[in-house]
Design a protein around this motif. Structure first.
Motif, PDB file in Angstrom:
ATOM      1  N   ALA A   3       0.851  -1.186   0.000  1.00 54.97           N
ATOM      2  CA  ALA A   3       0.000   0.000   0.000  1.00 54.97           C
ATOM      3  C   ALA A   3       0.886   1.235   0.000  1.00 54.97           C
ATOM      4  CB  ALA A   3      -0.912  -0.015   1.225  1.00 54.97           C
ATOM      5  N   VAL A   4       0.691   2.095  -0.979  1.00 54.41           N
ATOM      6  CA  VAL A   4       1.499   3.303  -1.132  1.00 54.41           C
ATOM      7  C   VAL A   4       0.583   4.509  -1.329  1.00 54.41           C
ATOM      8  CG1 VAL A   4       3.475   2.040  -2.099  1.00 54.41           C
ATOM      9  CG2 VAL A   4       1.733   2.965  -3.632  1.00 54.41           C
TER      10      VAL A   4
ATOM     11  N   TYR B 226       4.631   2.530  -9.081  1.00 55.59           N
ATOM     12  CA  TYR B 226       4.683   1.506 -10.129  1.00 55.59           C
ATOM     13  C   TYR B 226       5.708   1.902 -11.199  1.00 55.59           C
ATOM     14  CZ  TYR B 226       2.791  -2.100 -13.264  1.00 55.59           C
ATOM     15  OH  TYR B 226       2.629  -3.197 -14.069  1.00 55.59           O
ATOM     16  N   ALA B 227       5.649   3.145 -11.659  1.00 51.66           N
ATOM     17  CA  ALA B 227       6.593   3.631 -12.670  1.00 51.66           C
ATOM     18  C   ALA B 227       8.027   3.606 -12.142  1.00 51.66           C
ATOM     19  CB  ALA B 227       6.204   5.042 -13.119  1.00 51.66           C
TER      20      ALA B 227
ATOM     21  N   ASP C 288     -12.406  -2.662  -4.978  1.00 51.85           N
ATOM     22  CA  ASP C 288     -12.726  -2.000  -3.707  1.00 51.85           C
ATOM     23  C   ASP C 288     -12.654  -0.480  -3.787  1.00 51.85           C
ATOM     24  OD1 ASP C 288     -10.023  -1.423  -3.753  1.00 51.85           O
ATOM     25  OD2 ASP C 288      -9.545  -2.504  -1.914  1.00 51.85           O
ATOM     26  N   GLY C 289     -12.426   0.067  -4.988  1.00 50.56           N
ATOM     27  CA  GLY C 289     -12.363   1.514  -5.154  1.00 50.56           C
ATOM     28  C   GLY C 289     -10.951   2.061  -5.163  1.00 50.56           C
ATOM     29  N   GLY C 290      -9.976   1.242  -4.836  1.00 49.46           N
ATOM     30  CA  GLY C 290      -8.583   1.677  -4.888  1.00 49.46           C
ATOM     31  C   GLY C 290      -8.043   1.563  -6.303  1.00 49.46           C
ATOM     32  N   ARG C 291      -6.748   1.697  -6.417  1.00 44.94           N
ATOM     33  CA  ARG C 291      -6.080   1.584  -7.705  1.00 44.94           C
ATOM     34  C   ARG C 291      -4.837   0.729  -7.498  1.00 44.94           C
ATOM     35  NH1 ARG C 291      -6.163   3.691 -12.574  1.00 44.94           N
ATOM     36  NH2 ARG C 291      -4.224   4.193 -13.654  1.00 44.94           N
ATOM     37  N   GLY C 292      -4.564  -0.179  -8.432  1.00 42.01           N
ATOM     38  CA  GLY C 292      -3.403  -1.032  -8.253  1.00 42.01           C
ATOM     39  C   GLY C 292      -2.905  -1.623  -9.546  1.00 42.01           C
TER      40      GLY C 292
ATOM     41  N   VAL D 237       1.079  -3.279  -6.274  1.00 39.19           N
ATOM     42  CA  VAL D 237       1.301  -1.929  -5.766  1.00 39.19           C
ATOM     43  C   VAL D 237      -0.038  -1.228  -5.836  1.00 39.19           C
ATOM     44  CG1 VAL D 237       2.547   0.222  -6.110  1.00 39.19           C
ATOM     45  CG2 VAL D 237       3.680  -1.964  -6.591  1.00 39.19           C
ATOM     46  N   ARG D 238      -0.547  -0.784  -4.677  1.00 35.72           N
ATOM     47  CA  ARG D 238      -1.909  -0.233  -4.651  1.00 35.72           C
ATOM     48  C   ARG D 238      -1.996   1.002  -3.782  1.00 35.72           C
ATOM     49  NH1 ARG D 238      -6.658  -2.912  -2.580  1.00 35.72           N
ATOM     50  NH2 ARG D 238      -7.193  -0.789  -2.141  1.00 35.72           N
ATOM     51  N   SER D 239      -2.967   1.830  -4.111  1.00 35.31           N
ATOM     52  CA  SER D 239      -3.284   2.991  -3.290  1.00 35.31           C
ATOM     53  C   SER D 239      -4.800   3.037  -3.111  1.00 35.31           C
ATOM     54  CB  SER D 239      -2.757   4.286  -3.928  1.00 35.31           C
ATOM     55  OG  SER D 239      -3.217   4.426  -5.242  1.00 35.31           O
ATOM     56  N   SER D 240      -5.231   3.747  -2.096  1.00 39.54           N
ATOM     57  CA  SER D 240      -6.680   3.849  -1.806  1.00 39.54           C
ATOM     58  C   SER D 240      -7.368   4.764  -2.771  1.00 39.54           C
ATOM     59  CB  SER D 240      -6.887   4.360  -0.398  1.00 39.54           C
ATOM     60  OG  SER D 240      -6.319   3.468   0.514  1.00 39.54           O
TER      61      SER D 240
END
Length: 126
Positions: free
Chosen positions: A79-80, A87-88, A106-110, A123-126
Protein backbone atom coordinates in the motif's frame (compact mmCIF):
# COMPACT_ATOMS: atom_id res chain seq x y z
CA UNK A 1 6.00 -6.01 16.18
CA UNK A 2 2.53 -7.24 15.38
CA UNK A 3 0.91 -8.28 12.14
CA UNK A 4 2.25 -10.22 9.21
CA UNK A 5 5.62 -9.45 7.64
CA UNK A 6 6.64 -10.79 4.22
CA UNK A 7 10.03 -12.53 4.30
CA UNK A 8 11.45 -12.70 0.78
CA UNK A 9 14.20 -15.12 -0.22
CA UNK A 10 16.31 -13.88 -3.13
CA UNK A 11 19.24 -15.22 -5.13
CA UNK A 12 21.28 -11.99 -4.88
CA UNK A 13 20.69 -10.18 -1.60
CA UNK A 14 22.89 -7.18 -2.25
CA UNK A 15 21.24 -6.53 -5.61
CA UNK A 16 17.81 -7.02 -4.01
CA UNK A 17 18.47 -4.41 -1.31
CA UNK A 18 19.61 -1.96 -4.00
CA UNK A 19 16.53 -2.71 -6.13
CA UNK A 20 14.05 -2.32 -3.25
CA UNK A 21 15.67 1.01 -2.32
CA UNK A 22 15.45 2.29 -5.91
CA UNK A 23 12.00 0.83 -6.66
CA UNK A 24 10.15 1.47 -3.40
CA UNK A 25 12.35 3.82 -1.36
CA UNK A 26 13.14 0.99 1.09
CA UNK A 27 15.53 1.69 3.92
CA UNK A 28 17.51 -1.04 5.66
CA UNK A 29 17.35 -1.36 9.42
CA UNK A 30 18.70 -4.42 11.19
CA UNK A 31 20.96 -6.53 8.98
CA UNK A 32 23.04 -9.66 9.45
CA UNK A 33 25.59 -10.82 6.87
CA UNK A 34 26.86 -14.39 6.76
CA UNK A 35 30.61 -15.05 6.84
CA UNK A 36 30.49 -16.05 3.17
CA UNK A 37 29.00 -12.66 2.21
CA UNK A 38 25.38 -13.74 1.81
CA UNK A 39 22.72 -11.65 3.48
CA UNK A 40 21.38 -13.75 6.33
CA UNK A 41 18.72 -11.20 7.27
CA UNK A 42 17.81 -7.63 6.41
CA UNK A 43 14.82 -5.71 7.77
CA UNK A 44 13.46 -3.19 5.27
CA UNK A 45 11.01 -0.36 5.80
CA UNK A 46 8.89 0.60 2.79
CA UNK A 47 6.58 3.54 3.56
CA UNK A 48 6.20 2.24 7.12
CA UNK A 49 5.65 -1.39 6.08
CA UNK A 50 8.23 -3.97 7.19
CA UNK A 51 9.65 -6.48 4.71
CA UNK A 52 12.38 -9.00 5.54
CA UNK A 53 14.89 -10.21 2.95
CA UNK A 54 17.59 -12.88 2.90
CA UNK A 55 19.73 -14.71 0.42
CA UNK A 56 18.93 -18.34 -0.26
CA UNK A 57 19.81 -20.84 2.45
CA UNK A 58 19.04 -24.28 1.09
CA UNK A 59 20.04 -25.92 4.37
CA UNK A 60 17.09 -24.03 5.93
CA UNK A 61 14.73 -24.73 3.04
CA UNK A 62 14.90 -21.12 1.79
CA UNK A 63 14.81 -21.01 -2.02
CA UNK A 64 14.40 -18.00 -4.31
CA UNK A 65 11.81 -18.01 -7.10
CA UNK A 66 14.51 -17.93 -9.80
CA UNK A 67 15.98 -21.12 -8.35
CA UNK A 68 12.51 -22.67 -8.58
CA UNK A 69 12.18 -21.94 -12.32
CA UNK A 70 10.74 -18.50 -11.58
CA UNK A 71 7.82 -19.79 -9.53
CA UNK A 72 6.83 -18.25 -6.21
CA UNK A 73 3.98 -19.23 -3.95
CA UNK A 74 2.90 -15.84 -2.63
CA UNK A 75 2.66 -12.19 -3.62
CA UNK A 76 3.29 -9.00 -1.67
CA UNK A 77 0.62 -6.29 -1.49
CA UNK A 78 2.25 -2.91 -0.99
CA UNK A 79 0.00 0.00 0.00
CA UNK A 80 1.50 3.30 -1.13
CA UNK A 81 0.38 6.91 -1.37
CA UNK A 82 0.59 7.05 -5.19
CA UNK A 83 0.20 3.74 -7.01
CA UNK A 84 1.06 5.08 -10.46
CA UNK A 85 4.23 6.90 -9.36
CA UNK A 86 5.52 3.95 -7.33
CA UNK A 87 4.68 1.51 -10.13
CA UNK A 88 6.59 3.63 -12.67
CA UNK A 89 9.52 3.97 -10.26
CA UNK A 90 9.66 0.18 -9.81
CA UNK A 91 9.62 -0.39 -13.58
CA UNK A 92 12.43 2.14 -14.02
CA UNK A 93 14.43 0.28 -11.34
CA UNK A 94 14.11 -3.04 -13.21
CA UNK A 95 10.74 -4.59 -12.36
CA UNK A 96 8.67 -6.25 -15.09
CA UNK A 97 5.10 -5.21 -15.76
CA UNK A 98 2.45 -7.86 -15.18
CA UNK A 99 -0.75 -5.78 -15.18
CA UNK A 100 -0.61 -1.97 -15.35
CA UNK A 101 -2.31 0.19 -12.70
CA UNK A 102 -6.09 0.21 -13.00
CA UNK A 103 -9.12 0.66 -10.75
CA UNK A 104 -9.60 -2.13 -8.20
CA UNK A 105 -12.99 -3.58 -7.18
CA UNK A 106 -12.73 -2.00 -3.71
CA UNK A 107 -12.36 1.51 -5.15
CA UNK A 108 -8.58 1.68 -4.89
CA UNK A 109 -6.08 1.58 -7.71
CA UNK A 110 -3.40 -1.03 -8.25
CA UNK A 111 -1.01 -2.67 -10.66
CA UNK A 112 0.90 -5.94 -10.63
CA UNK A 113 4.61 -6.27 -11.31
CA UNK A 114 7.39 -8.81 -10.86
CA UNK A 115 10.66 -7.78 -9.24
CA UNK A 116 13.98 -8.90 -10.75
CA UNK A 117 14.14 -11.74 -8.19
CA UNK A 118 10.83 -13.34 -9.21
CA UNK A 119 8.54 -11.97 -6.49
CA UNK A 120 5.11 -10.67 -7.54
CA UNK A 121 3.89 -7.36 -6.07
CA UNK A 122 0.51 -5.63 -6.14
CA UNK A 123 1.30 -1.93 -5.77
CA UNK A 124 -1.91 -0.23 -4.65
CA UNK A 125 -3.28 2.99 -3.29
CA UNK A 126 -6.68 3.85 -1.81
Amino acid sequence: MGGTVPYLTVDDGRAALAFYAAAFGATVGERYDEEDGRIGFAALDIEGAPVFVSDEAHDYGAYAPRTLDGHGTAAVVLAVADCDATYAQALAAGATQDRPPAPLPDGGRGGWLVDPFGHRWLVRSS
